[in-house]
Design a protein around this motif. Structure first.
Motif, short mmCIF file in Angstrom:
data_model
loop_
_atom_site.label_atom_id
_atom_site.label_comp_id
_atom_site.label_asym_id
_atom_site.label_seq_id
_atom_site.Cartn_x
_atom_site.Cartn_y
_atom_site.Cartn_z
N GLN A 123 1.34 4.27 -2.89
CA GLN A 123 0.96 5.59 -2.41
C GLN A 123 -0.51 5.66 -1.97
OE1 GLN A 123 2.68 7.63 -6.04
NE2 GLN A 123 3.67 8.91 -4.47
N VAL A 124 -0.98 4.57 -1.41
CA VAL A 124 -2.34 4.55 -0.84
C VAL A 124 -2.30 4.12 0.63
CG1 VAL A 124 -3.51 4.19 -3.04
CG2 VAL A 124 -2.74 2.20 -1.71
N ALA A 129 0.83 -1.21 0.00
CA ALA A 129 0.00 0.00 0.00
C ALA A 129 0.86 1.25 0.00
CB ALA A 129 -0.93 -0.01 1.21
N LYS A 160 -9.25 4.50 8.07
CA LYS A 160 -8.87 3.89 6.80
C LYS A 160 -10.04 3.09 6.23
CE LYS A 160 -3.86 3.70 7.22
NZ LYS A 160 -2.65 2.88 7.02
N ARG A 167 -4.84 5.20 3.17
CA ARG A 167 -6.20 4.67 3.09
C ARG A 167 -6.28 3.16 3.25
NH1 ARG A 167 -5.44 7.55 -1.48
NH2 ARG A 167 -5.96 5.86 -2.91
#
Length: 201
Positions: free
Chosen positions: A151-152, A147, A163, A155
């Motif tokens: 670049q997530v 993740a 999240k 979240r």
């Protein structure tokens, strides 16, 4: 790499051997894919840069698939030998400071009994454990690290308040036996149950 980073994007490079790995890391590439073999200098550079490494170990661990494609026994034997070098390079890079993440560019597997859940991803995590990572390290590679690489991480990737609630539950404890990932019983997507095979009561 410079232009991509100015745009806030990550750069990944398809790498086979040590020379390509070193050139990529010198250029500031964020993630190296494959890295079948690495030398001492390349491994040390992973330690200096903390570059992500997506090994795609399944590429060299799909004997049944490639036998069906008509590969000769000699070539299959070479694949097995290459797989050993691949696992060793991966583990040494991680121990030096590379950040392992999970990804795959092909679906073959020598584990045809794996149902439902994307076989290649589960297989990659299992192979990371076979290479020498702990079960928790491999699970982190497939969740938090991946993740973050994509670049997530703000979240997805960890169970934290705020999240997105994308969660699976399995029968057994994957920290004790990574193959428990094969027995997915509950899937929650964005906070909603989309699959539940737990027996009532």
């Amino acid at each position: 790499v410079e232009v991509a980073h100015h745009a806030g994007k990550r750069v990944c490079a398809h790498i086979g051997g040590p020379e390509g790995a070193k050139l990529a890391m010198q250029a500031g590439v964020d993630c190296l894919e494959h890295c079948y073999t690495l030398d001492e200098e390349a491994i040390a550079m992973f330690g200096e840069t903390g570059t992500y490494l997506v090994p795609t170990l399944g590429v060299n661990h799909a004997e049944e698939f490639f036998r069906e494609q008509g590969w000769s026994e000699k070539r299959l034997q070479q694949m097995t030998e290459d797989g050993t070098l691949h696992r060793e390079s991966f583990l040494r890079a991680v121990r030096a400071g590379a950040r392992p993440a999970v990804g795959t560019d092909m679906l073959p597997t020598d584990k045809p009994d794996l149902p439902g859940f994307p076989v290649a991803t589960t297989r990659e995590i299992e192979l990371m454990v076979q290479a020498g990572l702990s079960e928790m390290e491999a699970l982190m590679a497939g969740t938090k690290n991946t993740a973050d690489l994509c670049q997530v991480g703000d979240r997805l990737g960890t169970l934290q308040v705020g999240k997105i609630a994308d969660v699976i539950a399995v029968e057994g404890n994957p920290v004790a036996d990574i193959k428990a990932l094969r027995k997915i019983k509950l899937v929650i997507k964005d906070g909603k149950i989309v699959r539940n095979t737990w027996e009532a009561g």
